[in-house]
Design a protein around this motif. Structure first.
Motif, mmCIF file in Angstrom:
data_model
loop_
_atom_site.group_PDB
_atom_site.id
_atom_site.type_symbol
_atom_site.label_atom_id
_atom_site.label_comp_id
_atom_site.label_asym_id
_atom_site.label_seq_id
_atom_site.Cartn_x
_atom_site.Cartn_y
_atom_site.Cartn_z
ATOM 1 N N ASP A 233 15.426 21.052 -32.905
ATOM 2 C CA ASP A 233 14.207 20.705 -33.798
ATOM 3 C C ASP A 233 14.077 21.786 -34.697
ATOM 4 O O ASP A 233 12.844 21.609 -35.302
ATOM 5 C CB ASP A 233 13.255 20.331 -32.925
ATOM 6 C CG ASP A 233 12.711 21.238 -32.021
ATOM 7 O OD1 ASP A 233 13.523 22.177 -32.038
ATOM 8 O OD2 ASP A 233 12.123 20.983 -31.195
ATOM 9 N N GLY A 234 14.662 22.850 -34.738
ATOM 10 C CA GLY A 234 14.375 23.970 -35.494
ATOM 11 C C GLY A 234 13.279 24.840 -34.941
ATOM 12 O O GLY A 234 12.495 25.812 -35.645
ATOM 13 N N LYS A 235 12.613 24.797 -33.821
ATOM 14 C CA LYS A 235 11.331 25.285 -33.375
ATOM 15 C C LYS A 235 11.638 26.176 -32.445
ATOM 16 O O LYS A 235 10.757 26.745 -31.581
ATOM 17 C CB LYS A 235 10.524 24.027 -32.843
ATOM 18 C CG LYS A 235 10.225 23.247 -33.820
ATOM 19 C CD LYS A 235 9.030 22.182 -33.362
ATOM 20 C CE LYS A 235 8.763 21.354 -34.244
ATOM 21 N NZ LYS A 235 7.478 20.218 -33.857
ATOM 22 N N GLY A 236 12.873 26.695 -32.004
ATOM 23 C CA GLY A 236 13.079 27.750 -30.912
ATOM 24 C C GLY A 236 12.670 29.093 -31.363
ATOM 25 O O GLY A 236 12.924 29.571 -32.521
ATOM 26 N N THR A 237 12.226 29.867 -30.462
ATOM 27 C CA THR A 237 11.461 31.107 -30.716
ATOM 28 C C THR A 237 12.067 31.995 -29.962
ATOM 29 O O THR A 237 11.806 33.335 -30.306
ATOM 30 C CB THR A 237 10.005 30.948 -30.077
ATOM 31 O OG1 THR A 237 10.148 30.730 -28.575
ATOM 32 C CG2 THR A 237 9.172 30.081 -30.710
ATOM 33 N N GLY A 238 13.319 31.769 -29.340
ATOM 34 C CA GLY A 238 13.912 33.120 -28.663
ATOM 35 C C GLY A 238 15.229 32.804 -28.418
ATOM 36 O O GLY A 238 15.641 31.638 -28.414
ATOM 37 N N PRO A 239 16.033 33.707 -27.663
ATOM 38 C CA PRO A 239 17.483 33.541 -27.364
ATOM 39 C C PRO A 239 17.284 32.540 -26.196
ATOM 40 O O PRO A 239 16.477 32.453 -25.236
ATOM 41 C CB PRO A 239 17.948 34.909 -26.966
ATOM 42 C CG PRO A 239 17.116 35.971 -27.514
ATOM 43 C CD PRO A 239 15.797 35.245 -27.616
#
Length: 588
Positions: A90-96
């Motif tokens: 969804d393109g909302k990942g915030t980190g590895p």
């Protein structure tokens, strides 16, 4: 203007039949390359460590991946790059994340090797300091679109010394937005200074059963039927490499024309021999049945067996038999429930460990001969003939011991004869009977005439008389005698005396006299060595002659003249004018 609008040279014939299908085809090694850590097989330790590191945020700034070819080093490096930069479906990942989605733009760009912030460099073709300077300059700038700028350097061990030195400072303190992933098959060639700055992972070879399951799953997905035995042959030939196994499976699918790929198809494709027949070949060689052994080797060769493959199978058989010998129940070359495994156990019971280790050494030597020979099959035949002739020889240490003791070494096989041929078995027994009897009688006769040693000279003379010249040399040059009496010898060894001298003397004295001797080593004292005593006598004679008036007159009359030798009237002895000690002792 798109590609369809470009002018053509000559007549437009349209796409060739099947061109689209051919362009879309990917080899199995690329088609089934893992896209996340769940697809890696046989690397549980690496996956567990990285999972914990990503979960806790303790991600190293540099990784070193090492292992043999085809175990997944470059694939793992790309997965790490995706895991560092994935932003989620969804393109909302915030980190590895340890589970990259594979569908977001960073994941797809990295998979297609087109992401601007993930750079792959082949150190095999870019080895110099100038190539490393590009990296050093590039790390100063923030990523263009990704979370981390990742540098993947394959075959890093091929960088030059200057390139490694230039990379050290940046590698030790890189900017927070930079990660390094190195891959190498030669970890020992990587400087320790680089290794100490990386988190190292050793990717292991994939075990044959696990590789077989992996190949079976891929064959099922491809709609290909393949026998279990054929899968085993492919997995063993790959030697733990996933990429090699997939390449061989790809070749087998193209090679086979039947509905199912059989073991015979794989053997023909790889030039392998049936392992049961190789076991028969080894049995005939070790029993001296060379006519049948050579005939069977010829049949294997005519059926397409590669001489190198046959020799490698023979080596694996010797290794398997030795393991059974020292560790009953050990598994390896043959399946434990197969008839070949039972035959191997019976064969191992008839062979000694020394004969198996000798066979291993001789076959290993033959491996290099076969590899370099213009006619490999002829080199293999010669290696097997040598092995057959040496199969029943006693161990080397026993041969040396018998020769040093003055006995006759047991005779080996005069010539390998076919099993059951007239005189083959009895001939071996007759050839060994007489020397063994002589060896058994000799110590008794020597014990009944035990020598008496009154001096070190007697001992040295006896050693020379009984074919022990090395021991005589040690007695003359490296022994400072402290005490010598029946059953006891005490001496101080010279500086260059071998550590085993006392034990060697004790053993020889026991062999020569038939009684146990106490040989002790003193830290100080002792008479000069025999060599030093002899030298002292020569020096005394030289000094005595030098004081003769006529000699002094000659030397004074002819300045620079030297006494070249001193001889007695009978001419039985000589002495150099300026004798130098040839002793190895520390008394100078």
């Amino acid at each position: 203007m798109d590609e369809s609008d470009e002018p053509s040279l000559g007549m437009d014939l349209g796409p060739a039949p099947g061109a689209a299908a051919q362009a879309e085809y990917k080899v199995l090694a690329r088609k089934y390359r893992p896209s996340d850590f769940t697809g890696l097989i046989g690397q549980e330790a690496l996956v567990r460590t990285l999972s914990n590191a990503f979960a806790t945020g303790r991600i190293a700034h540099a990784f070193m991946l090492t292992g043999v070819r085809g175990v997944g080093k470059t694939t793992t490096a790309r997965i790490i790059a995706r895991a560092l930069n994935c932003i989620g479906a969804d393109g909302k990942g915030t980190g590895p994340t340890i589970q990259p989605c594979g569908v977001c733009e960073p994941c797809r760009a990295i998979a297609e090797s087109r992401h601007v912030d993930v750079q792959e460099m082949d150190a095999a073709s870019r080895t110099g300091i100038d190539d490393v300077r590009e990296i050093i300059e590039g790390v100063r700038y923030a990523p263009a679109s990704a979370r981390y700028k990742v540098y993947i350097i394959d075959e890093v061990h091929m960088l030059s010394k200057q390139a490694f030195n230039g990379l050290l400072k940046t590698l030790e303190e890189p900017p927070p937005h930079v990660k390094f992933v190195f891959a190498t098959t030669e970890i020992r060639k990587v400087p320790v200074t680089v290794l100490s700055r990386c988190q190292r992972f050793d990717l292991r070879r994939i075990e044959t059963p696990e590789l077989m399951r992996h190949l079976g799953n891929i064959a099922e997905k491809e709609g290909v039927k393949i026998e279990e035995a054929a899968l085993a042959l492919v997995a063993r030939a790959a030697e733990g490499s996933v990429r090699d196994s997939l390449s061989l499976l790809d070749q087998a699918i193209a090679h086979g024309t039947e509905e199912i790929i059989t073991a015979d198809v794989i053997r023909g494709m790889l030039g392998l021999a049936d392992r049961g027949r190789v076991l028969d070949l080894f049995e005939k060689v070790m029993s001296g049945n060379m006519p049948e052994a050579l005939t069977q080797l010829g049949e294997l060769y005519d059926r397409g067996a590669d001489p190198m493959a046959v020799l490698q199978d023979l080596l694996e058989i010797v290794h398997f038999l030795t393991r059974i010998k020292v560790a009953p129940g050990a598994e390896g070359f043959f399946d434990g429930a197969s008839s070949e495994a039972k035959r191997s156990a019976e064969m191992a019971g008839k062979l000694s460990v020394p004969s198996l280790t000798r066979a291993w050494t001789m076959l290993l030597k033959g491996l290099f001969e076969v590899r370099d020979a213009a006619r490999p099959v002829q080199a293999l035949e010669m290696a097997l003939i040598r092995l057959a002739y040496a199969a029943d020889l006693p161990p080397t240490d026993k041969l040396v011991r018998d020769l040093m003791d003055g006995g006759a070494a047991p005779a080996g096989r005069g010539a390998p004869a076919p099993s059951g041929a007239p005189g083959s078995g009895p001939r071996m027994a007759v050839s060994n009977e007489r020397p063994q009897a002589m060896a058994a009688v000799q110590p008794m006769a020597m014990a009944s005439q035990a020598p008496v040693f009154k001096s070190l000279e007697d001992l040295a003379a006896f050693a020379q008389k009984n074919n022990a010249p090395l021991l005589r040399f040690q007695l003359e040059n490296n022994v400072h005698l402290v005490k010598l009496e029946p059953g006891r010898l005490e001496f101080r060894p010279a500086r260059h005396a071998p550590p085993s001298l006392a034990a060697d003397l004790a053993q020889k004295l026991k062999d020569w006299t038939g009684t146990r001797w106490l040989v002790t080593v003193a830290r100080e004292g002792g008479a000069p060595t025999l060599a030093e005593q002899k030298q002292a006598v020569k020096q005394a004679r030289y000094e005595a002659v030098l004081q003769q008036p006529i000699v002094r007159a000659v030397l004074d009359r002819f300045p620079g003249a030297e006494i070249m030798a001193v001889r007695d009237v009978a001419g039985e002895d000589t002495a150099a004018p300026m004798p130098e000690s040839d002793s190895d002792s520390d008394d100078e």
